[in-house]
Design a protein around this motif. Structure first.
Motif, PDB file in Angstrom:
ATOM      1  N   MET A 138       0.839  -1.199   0.000  1.00  0.00           N
ATOM      2  CA  MET A 138       0.000   0.000   0.000  1.00  0.00           C
ATOM      3  C   MET A 138       0.876   1.252   0.000  1.00  0.00           C
ATOM      4  O   MET A 138       1.872   1.329   0.711  1.00  0.00           O
ATOM      5  N   ASN A 139       0.525   2.198  -0.830  1.00  0.00           N
ATOM      6  CA  ASN A 139       1.207   3.480  -0.850  1.00  0.00           C
ATOM      7  C   ASN A 139       1.130   4.118   0.533  1.00  0.00           C
ATOM      8  O   ASN A 139       0.046   4.428   1.020  1.00  0.00           O
ATOM      9  N   LYS A 140       2.271   4.332   1.162  1.00  0.00           N
ATOM     10  CA  LYS A 140       2.264   4.809   2.555  1.00  0.00           C
ATOM     11  C   LYS A 140       1.773   6.243   2.682  1.00  0.00           C
ATOM     12  O   LYS A 140       1.460   6.703   3.777  1.00  0.00           O
ATOM     13  N   TYR A 141       1.696   6.953   1.558  1.00  0.00           N
ATOM     14  CA  TYR A 141       1.260   8.347   1.613  1.00  0.00           C
ATOM     15  C   TYR A 141      -0.236   8.524   1.379  1.00  0.00           C
ATOM     16  O   TYR A 141      -0.754   9.628   1.484  1.00  0.00           O
TER      17      TYR A 141
ATOM     18  N   ARG B 220      -5.669   5.644 -12.008  1.00  0.00           N
ATOM     19  CA  ARG B 220      -7.070   5.784 -11.602  1.00  0.00           C
ATOM     20  C   ARG B 220      -7.468   4.635 -10.670  1.00  0.00           C
ATOM     21  O   ARG B 220      -8.325   4.795  -9.803  1.00  0.00           O
ATOM     22  N   ILE B 221      -6.856   3.466 -10.844  1.00  0.00           N
ATOM     23  CA  ILE B 221      -7.126   2.313  -9.977  1.00  0.00           C
ATOM     24  C   ILE B 221      -6.238   2.440  -8.750  1.00  0.00           C
ATOM     25  O   ILE B 221      -5.013   2.390  -8.840  1.00  0.00           O
ATOM     26  N   VAL B 222      -6.876   2.609  -7.585  1.00  0.00           N
ATOM     27  CA  VAL B 222      -6.098   2.864  -6.370  1.00  0.00           C
ATOM     28  C   VAL B 222      -6.254   1.773  -5.314  1.00  0.00           C
ATOM     29  O   VAL B 222      -5.527   1.775  -4.317  1.00  0.00           O
ATOM     30  N   GLY B 223      -7.199   0.857  -5.500  1.00  0.00           N
ATOM     31  CA  GLY B 223      -7.393  -0.141  -4.459  1.00  0.00           C
ATOM     32  C   GLY B 223      -8.276  -1.279  -4.901  1.00  0.00           C
ATOM     33  O   GLY B 223      -8.828  -1.287  -6.011  1.00  0.00           O
ATOM     34  N   ILE B 224      -8.388  -2.256  -4.014  1.00  0.00           N
ATOM     35  CA  ILE B 224      -9.218  -3.438  -4.240  1.00  0.00           C
ATOM     36  C   ILE B 224      -9.921  -3.760  -2.931  1.00  0.00           C
ATOM     37  O   ILE B 224      -9.285  -3.783  -1.865  1.00  0.00           O
ATOM     38  N   LYS B 225     -11.212  -4.009  -3.020  1.00  0.00           N
ATOM     39  CA  LYS B 225     -11.911  -4.588  -1.880  1.00  0.00           C
ATOM     40  C   LYS B 225     -12.091  -6.072  -2.159  1.00  0.00           C
ATOM     41  O   LYS B 225     -12.754  -6.459  -3.127  1.00  0.00           O
ATOM     42  N   ASP B 226     -11.510  -6.909  -1.294  1.00  0.00           N
ATOM     43  CA  ASP B 226     -11.621  -8.356  -1.448  1.00  0.00           C
ATOM     44  C   ASP B 226     -12.644  -8.879  -0.452  1.00  0.00           C
ATOM     45  O   ASP B 226     -12.382  -8.952   0.740  1.00  0.00           O
ATOM     46  N   SER B 227     -13.812  -9.229  -0.971  1.00  0.00           N
ATOM     47  CA  SER B 227     -14.901  -9.701  -0.100  1.00  0.00           C
ATOM     48  C   SER B 227     -14.968 -11.217   0.007  1.00  0.00           C
ATOM     49  O   SER B 227     -15.960 -11.752   0.489  1.00  0.00           O
ATOM     50  N   THR B 228     -13.925 -11.904  -0.436  1.00  0.00           N
ATOM     51  CA  THR B 228     -13.957 -13.364  -0.384  1.00  0.00           C
ATOM     52  C   THR B 228     -13.731 -13.890   1.035  1.00  0.00           C
ATOM     53  O   THR B 228     -14.150 -15.003   1.345  1.00  0.00           O
TER      54      THR B 228
ATOM     55  N   PHE C  60       0.542  -6.274  -5.220  1.00  0.00           N
ATOM     56  CA  PHE C  60       0.187  -4.897  -5.582  1.00  0.00           C
ATOM     57  C   PHE C  60       0.470  -3.943  -4.415  1.00  0.00           C
ATOM     58  O   PHE C  60      -0.455  -3.378  -3.822  1.00  0.00           O
ATOM     59  N   PRO C  61       1.734  -3.745  -4.085  1.00  0.00           N
ATOM     60  CA  PRO C  61       2.075  -2.892  -2.941  1.00  0.00           C
ATOM     61  C   PRO C  61       1.674  -1.437  -3.143  1.00  0.00           C
ATOM     62  O   PRO C  61       1.596  -0.677  -2.170  1.00  0.00           O
ATOM     63  N   GLU C  62       1.420  -1.039  -4.390  1.00  0.00           N
ATOM     64  CA  GLU C  62       1.024   0.346  -4.656  1.00  0.00           C
ATOM     65  C   GLU C  62      -0.472   0.583  -4.457  1.00  0.00           C
ATOM     66  O   GLU C  62      -0.929   1.737  -4.450  1.00  0.00           O
ATOM     67  N   LEU C  63      -1.251  -0.498  -4.271  1.00  0.00           N
ATOM     68  CA  LEU C  63      -2.701  -0.378  -4.133  1.00  0.00           C
ATOM     69  C   LEU C  63      -3.138  -0.567  -2.687  1.00  0.00           C
ATOM     70  O   LEU C  63      -2.478  -1.253  -1.910  1.00  0.00           O
ATOM     71  N   SER C  64      -4.269   0.030  -2.354  1.00  0.00           N
ATOM     72  CA  SER C  64      -4.872  -0.164  -1.031  1.00  0.00           C
ATOM     73  C   SER C  64      -5.746  -1.413  -1.085  1.00  0.00           C
ATOM     74  O   SER C  64      -6.756  -1.441  -1.790  1.00  0.00           O
ATOM     75  N   ILE C  65      -5.344  -2.446  -0.345  1.00  0.00           N
ATOM     76  CA  ILE C  65      -6.072  -3.719  -0.351  1.00  0.00           C
ATOM     77  C   ILE C  65      -6.926  -3.794   0.910  1.00  0.00           C
ATOM     78  O   ILE C  65      -6.408  -3.806   2.028  1.00  0.00           O
ATOM     79  N   PHE C  66      -8.232  -3.869   0.705  1.00  0.00           N
ATOM     80  CA  PHE C  66      -9.174  -3.942   1.819  1.00  0.00           C
ATOM     81  C   PHE C  66      -9.801  -5.333   1.894  1.00  0.00           C
ATOM     82  O   PHE C  66     -10.078  -5.955   0.858  1.00  0.00           O
TER      83      PHE C  66
ATOM     84  N   SER D  19      -1.499  -6.083   9.240  1.00  0.00           N
ATOM     85  CA  SER D  19      -0.113  -6.349   9.645  1.00  0.00           C
ATOM     86  C   SER D  19       0.780  -6.671   8.450  1.00  0.00           C
ATOM     87  O   SER D  19       1.980  -6.376   8.458  1.00  0.00           O
ATOM     88  N   ALA D  20       0.172  -7.256   7.410  1.00  0.00           N
ATOM     89  CA  ALA D  20       0.926  -7.624   6.214  1.00  0.00           C
ATOM     90  C   ALA D  20       1.021  -6.488   5.203  1.00  0.00           C
ATOM     91  O   ALA D  20       1.640  -6.649   4.152  1.00  0.00           O
ATOM     92  N   GLY D  21       0.392  -5.350   5.513  1.00  0.00           N
ATOM     93  CA  GLY D  21       0.452  -4.219   4.595  1.00  0.00           C
ATOM     94  C   GLY D  21      -0.876  -3.857   3.960  1.00  0.00           C
ATOM     95  O   GLY D  21      -0.927  -3.004   3.068  1.00  0.00           O
ATOM     96  N   GLY D  22      -1.956  -4.501   4.410  1.00  0.00           N
ATOM     97  CA  GLY D  22      -3.276  -4.169   3.892  1.00  0.00           C
ATOM     98  C   GLY D  22      -3.742  -2.806   4.376  1.00  0.00           C
ATOM     99  O   GLY D  22      -3.221  -2.259   5.360  1.00  0.00           O
ATOM    100  N   ALA D  23      -4.753  -2.269   3.687  1.00  0.00           N
ATOM    101  CA  ALA D  23      -5.211  -0.909   3.968  1.00  0.00           C
ATOM    102  C   ALA D  23      -6.270  -0.846   5.058  1.00  0.00           C
ATOM    103  O   ALA D  23      -6.486   0.204   5.659  1.00  0.00           O
ATOM    104  N   GLY D  24      -6.981  -1.965   5.300  1.00  0.00           N
ATOM    105  CA  GLY D  24      -8.054  -1.937   6.282  1.00  0.00           C
ATOM    106  C   GLY D  24      -9.236  -2.755   5.835  1.00  0.00           C
ATOM    107  O   GLY D  24      -9.069  -3.810   5.216  1.00  0.00           O
ATOM    108  N   MET D  25     -10.451  -2.276   6.109  1.00  0.00           N
ATOM    109  CA  MET D  25     -11.638  -3.041   5.743  1.00  0.00           C
ATOM    110  C   MET D  25     -12.731  -2.136   5.210  1.00  0.00           C
ATOM    111  O   MET D  25     -12.838  -0.963   5.579  1.00  0.00           O
TER     112      MET D  25
END
Length: 293
Positions: free
Chosen positions: A1-4, A167-175, A188-194, A206-212
């Motif tokens: 995830m982009n830290k900024y 334009r693509i900044v993240g992914i919500k994984d509902s699985t 995809f360390p540049e994307l916010s993974i939820f 803890s692994a670098g995900g953005a949240g939920m």
């Protein structure tokens, strides 16, 4: 995830209150969104799966978003869900979301017709952006193959990013699949993974995900924020797991609606739109006891 990036934290996937004419009770929705934000959610997301986004028309959702803005909501803290199979409907919602100054749009792939491979999915997203006039608004991809029939594999994500770029900044994984979520974070360390699942939230972050982006903050926003921040004990984690299992085991969003209706003493939260049916009184009572509400 982009830290900024600011695109992180707990995003409450808001339930939608429904008036007596099967329309959207905008005042109640505004109050509820403000409640979740006041309890630590960074953003809210209306009209996703939890918000019955597939059951409302594009016109209803557009009118409600405009009304929320007119009522004074800070739309920069909104990431509306866009659930539409037609390019025109998705583009209309995407355009409105951009015009209102929302932070991003959470867009599910087209459903009903299965896409013709990766290119079909990429063409859909690109067509939505172009039809909307190519507004400058970030997109979070919505991975929920149970409903869409389209799993966002790493190869598909790469193809979408290759076409639509930053334009693509993240992914919500509902699985709710931890291994797949970890793969997305690593790939995809540049994307916010939820994630959408409280049970794996702490490990994903803890692994670098953005949240939920999930439904439990409708009832327990502060606990979801605690899970996101980390440092909670095992008993706290187990209680959160018990909650999501109890709610998912009793219809998911209809359980959330029944319990939230009780919390607010607000009837418009109780009934879902057809074809869903409201939770029975006896199950609602049993859930209230089980979850210590």
């Amino acid at each position: 995830m982009n830290k900024y990036t600011d695109l992180k934290g707990v995003i409450g996937a808001a339930l939608t209150p429904i008036d007596s004419h099967q329309g959207i009770d905008v005042l109640a929705l505004k109050h509820h969104c403000e409640y979740m934000l006041s309890k630590g959610c960074e953003f809210v997301s209306v009209f996703g799966t939890t918000g019955e986004g597939a059951s409302f028309s594009a016109q209803q959702k557009t009118a409600a978003l405009i009304a929320l803005s007119d009522l004074g909501m800070d739309m920069s803290r909104h990431i509306p869900g866009i659930i539409a199979s037609s390019i025109a409907d998705a583009a209309s919602l995407y355009k409105t979301t951009a015009e209102l100054g929302c932070r991003a749009a959470l867009i599910i792939p087209p459903f009903y017709y299965l896409p013709s491979g990766n290119e079909g999915v990429v063409n859909f997203y690109e067509s939505v952006v172009v039809a909307a006039g190519s507004p400058d608004l970030d997109i979070v991809l919505y991975n929920f193959p149970f409903f869409s029939g389209v799993p966002f594999t790493p190869s598909l994500i790469k193809d979408v990013v290759a076409r639509l770029g930053s334009r693509i900044v993240g992914i919500k994984d509902s699985t709710g699949n931890l291994a797949d979520g970890m793969e997305l974070i690593a790939s995809f360390p540049e994307l916010s993974i939820f994630t959408g699942d409280d049970r794996i939230l702490s490990r994903m972050v803890s692994a670098g995900g953005a949240g939920m982006i999930g439904g439990l903050p409708n009832l327990f926003p502060e606990d979801s924020v605690a899970l996101y921040k980390g440092g909670v004990d095992e008993a706290f984690e187990l209680r959160a797991a018990k909650r999501i299992e109890a709610i998912d085991g009793n219809g998911g969003l209809i359980s959330l609606k029944a319990l939230l209706s009780d919390k607010y003493n607000q009837p418009s939260f109780y009934k879902p739109l057809p074809p869903l049916l409201p939770l029975s009184d006896d199950i609602t009572t049993a859930l209230r006891i089980e979850l210590e509400l």
